[in-house]
Scaffold this motif. Structure first.
Motif, PDB file in Angstrom:
ATOM      1  N   GLY A 165       0.849  -1.180   0.000  1.00  0.00           N
ATOM      2  CA  GLY A 165       0.000   0.000   0.000  1.00  0.00           C
ATOM      3  C   GLY A 165       0.885   1.231   0.000  1.00  0.00           C
ATOM      4  N   VAL A 166       0.695   2.124  -0.968  1.00  0.00           N
ATOM      5  CA  VAL A 166       1.484   3.347  -1.058  1.00  0.00           C
ATOM      6  C   VAL A 166       0.619   4.503  -0.570  1.00  0.00           C
ATOM      7  N   VAL A 167       1.088   5.218   0.458  1.00  0.00           N
ATOM      8  CA  VAL A 167       0.337   6.327   1.046  1.00  0.00           C
ATOM      9  C   VAL A 167       1.121   7.621   0.834  1.00  0.00           C
ATOM     10  N   ALA A 168       0.550   8.531   0.027  1.00  0.00           N
ATOM     11  CA  ALA A 168       1.148   9.854  -0.154  1.00  0.00           C
ATOM     12  C   ALA A 168       0.715  10.752   0.998  1.00  0.00           C
ATOM     13  N   LEU A 169       1.684  11.406   1.640  1.00  0.00           N
ATOM     14  CA  LEU A 169       1.421  12.109   2.897  1.00  0.00           C
ATOM     15  C   LEU A 169       0.999  13.565   2.745  1.00  0.00           C
ATOM     16  N   ASP A 170       1.388  14.209   1.651  1.00  0.00           N
ATOM     17  CA  ASP A 170       1.421  15.667   1.635  1.00  0.00           C
ATOM     18  C   ASP A 170       0.070  16.360   1.722  1.00  0.00           C
ATOM     19  N   ILE A 215       3.466  -1.170   3.883  1.00  0.00           N
ATOM     20  CA  ILE A 215       3.088   0.212   3.632  1.00  0.00           C
ATOM     21  C   ILE A 215       4.325   1.034   3.276  1.00  0.00           C
ATOM     22  N   LEU A 216       4.237   1.732   2.135  1.00  0.00           N
ATOM     23  CA  LEU A 216       5.280   2.658   1.710  1.00  0.00           C
ATOM     24  C   LEU A 216       4.711   4.061   1.791  1.00  0.00           C
ATOM     25  N   ALA A 217       5.427   4.965   2.465  1.00  0.00           N
ATOM     26  CA  ALA A 217       5.003   6.359   2.567  1.00  0.00           C
ATOM     27  C   ALA A 217       5.773   7.189   1.550  1.00  0.00           C
ATOM     28  N   SER A 248       6.441  11.401   0.263  1.00  0.00           N
ATOM     29  CA  SER A 248       6.226  12.808   0.600  1.00  0.00           C
ATOM     30  C   SER A 248       7.303  13.684  -0.034  1.00  0.00           C
ATOM     31  N   GLU A 249       6.931  14.948  -0.289  1.00  0.00           N
ATOM     32  CA  GLU A 249       7.923  15.923  -0.744  1.00  0.00           C
ATOM     33  C   GLU A 249       8.795  16.394   0.424  1.00  0.00           C
ATOM     34  N   GLN A 250       8.290  16.262   1.634  1.00  0.00           N
ATOM     35  CA  GLN A 250       9.009  16.735   2.813  1.00  0.00           C
ATOM     36  C   GLN A 250      10.069  15.721   3.240  1.00  0.00           C
ATOM     37  N   THR A 251      11.193  16.247   3.686  1.00  0.00           N
ATOM     38  CA  THR A 251      12.284  15.370   4.135  1.00  0.00           C
ATOM     39  C   THR A 251      12.690  15.684   5.575  1.00  0.00           C
ATOM     40  N   ASP A 252      11.751  16.269   6.321  1.00  0.00           N
ATOM     41  CA  ASP A 252      11.999  16.578   7.725  1.00  0.00           C
ATOM     42  C   ASP A 252      12.239  15.300   8.516  1.00  0.00           C
ATOM     43  N   GLY A 253      13.342  15.288   9.251  1.00  0.00           N
ATOM     44  CA  GLY A 253      13.732  14.078   9.959  1.00  0.00           C
ATOM     45  C   GLY A 253      12.696  13.609  10.966  1.00  0.00           C
ATOM     46  N   GLN A 254      12.075  14.552  11.676  1.00  0.00           N
ATOM     47  CA  GLN A 254      11.078  14.183  12.676  1.00  0.00           C
ATOM     48  C   GLN A 254       9.851  13.530  12.032  1.00  0.00           C
ATOM     49  N   MET A 255       9.423  14.071  10.866  1.00  0.00           N
ATOM     50  CA  MET A 255       8.259  13.491  10.210  1.00  0.00           C
ATOM     51  C   MET A 255       8.574  12.091   9.668  1.00  0.00           C
ATOM     52  N   ILE A 256       9.785  11.942   9.120  1.00  0.00           N
ATOM     53  CA  ILE A 256      10.184  10.616   8.616  1.00  0.00           C
ATOM     54  C   ILE A 256      10.188   9.608   9.763  1.00  0.00           C
ATOM     55  N   LEU A 257      10.759  10.017  10.905  1.00  0.00           N
ATOM     56  CA  LEU A 257      10.816   9.124  12.059  1.00  0.00           C
ATOM     57  C   LEU A 257       9.415   8.763  12.542  1.00  0.00           C
ATOM     58  N   LYS A 258       8.534   9.762  12.600  1.00  0.00           N
ATOM     59  CA  LYS A 258       7.155   9.520  13.042  1.00  0.00           C
ATOM     60  C   LYS A 258       6.428   8.578  12.079  1.00  0.00           C
ATOM     61  N   THR A 259       6.683   8.764  10.783  1.00  0.00           N
ATOM     62  CA  THR A 259       6.044   7.911   9.775  1.00  0.00           C
ATOM     63  C   THR A 259       6.515   6.467   9.889  1.00  0.00           C
ATOM     64  N   MET A 260       7.809   6.272  10.071  1.00  0.00           N
ATOM     65  CA  MET A 260       8.348   4.919  10.172  1.00  0.00           C
ATOM     66  C   MET A 260       7.866   4.242  11.451  1.00  0.00           C
ATOM     67  N   ARG A 261       7.781   5.022  12.558  1.00  0.00           N
ATOM     68  CA  ARG A 261       7.308   4.448  13.818  1.00  0.00           C
ATOM     69  C   ARG A 261       5.820   4.068  13.743  1.00  0.00           C
ATOM     70  N   SER A 262       5.070   4.722  12.848  1.00  0.00           N
ATOM     71  CA  SER A 262       3.640   4.398  12.708  1.00  0.00           C
ATOM     72  C   SER A 262       3.429   3.081  11.959  1.00  0.00           C
ATOM     73  N   GLY A 263       4.489   2.586  11.298  1.00  0.00           N
ATOM     74  CA  GLY A 263       4.376   1.286  10.643  1.00  0.00           C
ATOM     75  C   GLY A 263       4.740   1.250   9.186  1.00  0.00           C
ATOM     76  N   ARG A 313       6.951   0.761   5.977  1.00  0.00           N
ATOM     77  CA  ARG A 313       8.122  -0.077   5.699  1.00  0.00           C
ATOM     78  C   ARG A 313       9.241   0.728   5.034  1.00  0.00           C
ATOM     79  N   GLU A 314       8.860   1.685   4.173  1.00  0.00           N
ATOM     80  CA  GLU A 314       9.835   2.504   3.447  1.00  0.00           C
ATOM     81  C   GLU A 314       9.316   3.939   3.400  1.00  0.00           C
ATOM     82  N   PHE A 315      10.240   4.898   3.251  1.00  0.00           N
ATOM     83  CA  PHE A 315       9.868   6.300   3.063  1.00  0.00           C
ATOM     84  C   PHE A 315      10.479   6.757   1.746  1.00  0.00           C
ATOM     85  N   LEU A 316       9.630   7.226   0.830  1.00  0.00           N
ATOM     86  CA  LEU A 316      10.067   7.641  -0.498  1.00  0.00           C
ATOM     87  C   LEU A 316       9.862   9.134  -0.666  1.00  0.00           C
TER      88      LEU A 316
END
Length: 405
Positions: free
Chosen positions: A54-59, A81-83, A85-100, A102-105
């Motif tokens: 499942g690919v989830v676009a965050l923006d 689940i692959l997330a 986003s255009e954003q590369t903020d470290g905190q958001m990436i960490l929060k996204t990965m902790r939510s489950g 598998r990858e951040f693109l």
């Protein structure tokens, strides 16, 4: 079954969703099962389609998207689940990965990064394989004219490939009016291509698989329609959809074309990995090969996919020599299938493939060798100096009256 990942996508932004869909549809090792424009509807999409990814676009709404990922991680653990986003903020990436996730693109997506991420998911799902996921080989079997043996070649090539336990093979009969692949396999299918096309709007891999007839050789068949009027509903667009689903489901797809070279046939040809053009060593057949090759020149890259196969080689009466045929065509012959009319009549009338009826016959060995050459993927037996040169074109045009060289 090929290691194809089924993907569902959610992105409320129409522009980025269409861009991602376009990229995914261009990859042979994935099948886009569904796309969705609302975060709140996506859990139902996942439940109904059970995709691998499942690919989830965050923006559009990062907080809502991250909550969605957390929910899917709990309710659909088999879907990676692959997330994105255009954003590369470290905190958001960490929060996204902790939510489950598998990858951040990062958007805009790089095809290599997407492919690498999907390959990692594929290895986790299917296990490590040599070279990763296996894409589907599509062999379109064409005839220079009627009666040259293109259907017998398609059916028996499919059976030979299906005999290898590493392969899963389907045969699609695109001779919509007069196709007889089912006769060669002595099959009475429950469903035909017309039934599949009628359900095209809700067609998915599972529905398509249930519509195929499995032969004892392991070959799956999707035959031509029973009624002539049913052919009218079949279009080149619907054929592309069917071929896409078959590619997502099998390691090999054999397409038996008609002799009309209609838009439906051409849609299949353009989807093919290789085009096997079956001919005989007589003047009408070779003239047709010349004409077809001239037409194929108009489509970028098509001519390089064509392999010329001579059937009934060794039938002395009235045959043009192989040397003369090569000179006329300006290219090498890819493979020869020996003349064995009696055996071929027997297998056709009995509805039994060559590998069962006559496993030691010369024609059976010829089909095996053809399969091995197609699978080899090595250097093609083409005179590279002549194949695409102006002098070769001149030879073809001289052979076809009414066309100036």
């Amino acid at each position: 079954m090929s290691n194809v990942l089924r993907i569902a996508l959610v992105d409320p932004n129409d522009g980025s969703r269409e861009a991602l869909k376009s990229m995914l549809l261009g990859m042979d090792t994935i099948w886009l099962e569904a796309d969705c424009s609302r975060y709140e509807f996506f859990p139902d999409v996942i439940e109904q389609t059970a995709p691998d990814v499942g690919v989830v676009a965050l923006d559009s709404n990062p907080e809502k998207a991250i909550e969605l990922i957390k929910k899917l991680a709990s309710t659909a653990p088999d879907t990676a689940i692959l997330a994105a986003s255009e954003q590369t903020d470290g905190q958001m990436i960490l929060k996204t990965m902790r939510s489950g996730a598998r990858e951040f693109l990062t958007i805009p997506l790089n095809k290599e990064d997407l492919n690498s991420a999907l390959q990692r998911v594929s290895q986790q799902k299917f296990g490590a394989t040599e070279g990763g996921g296996r894409s589907c080989e599509v062999y379109a079997i064409a005839g220079a004219t009627g009666g040259v043996g293109s259907t017998s070649t398609a059916v028996n090539l499919g059976c030979v490939l299906a005999a290898d336990p590493r392969n899963s093979v389907a045969l699609l009969d695109l001779d919509l009016a007069l196709g007889d692949a089912d006769v060669f396999l002595d099959s009475i299918p429950d469903y035909t291509l017309a039934d599949v096309v009628q359900n095209i709007s809700r067609l998915d891999i599972q529905l398509l698989k249930r519509s195929l007839t499995k032969h004892s050789s392991g070959l799956y068949l999707l035959p031509r329609p029973v009624e002539l009027h049913d052919t009218l509903a079949i279009t080149d667009d619907s054929i592309r959809k069917v071929i896409g689903l078959l590619k997502a489901s099998f390691t090999h797809l054999i397409v038996d074309l008609s002799k009309t070279y209609s838009s439906i046939d051409m849609a299949a040809i353009e989807s093919a990995t290789r085009v096997v053009l079956v001919t005989q060593l007589d003047l009408p057949c070779l003239r047709n090969v010349v004409r077809l090759m001239m037409g194929f020149e108009e489509i970028d890259g098509l001519q390089n996919k064509v392999e010329i196969v001579v059937n009934r080689a060794g039938l002395e009466a009235g045959q043009i020599s192989l040397k003369k045929a090569k000179e006329t065509l300006g290219r090498e012959i890819f493979a020869l299938l020996p003349n064995d009319y009696r055996t071929m009549v027997e297998v056709r009338n009995n509805g039994v493939p060559l590998i069962v009826q006559a496993p030691k016959a010369a024609i059976t060995q010829g089909i095996r060798e053809l399969a091995a050459k197609l699978e080899g993927g090595g250097a093609k037996p083409v005179d590279s100096e002549d194949a695409g040169s102006k002098s070769s074109e001149s030879k073809w045009k001289k052979f076809w009256p009414g066309v100036k060289a």
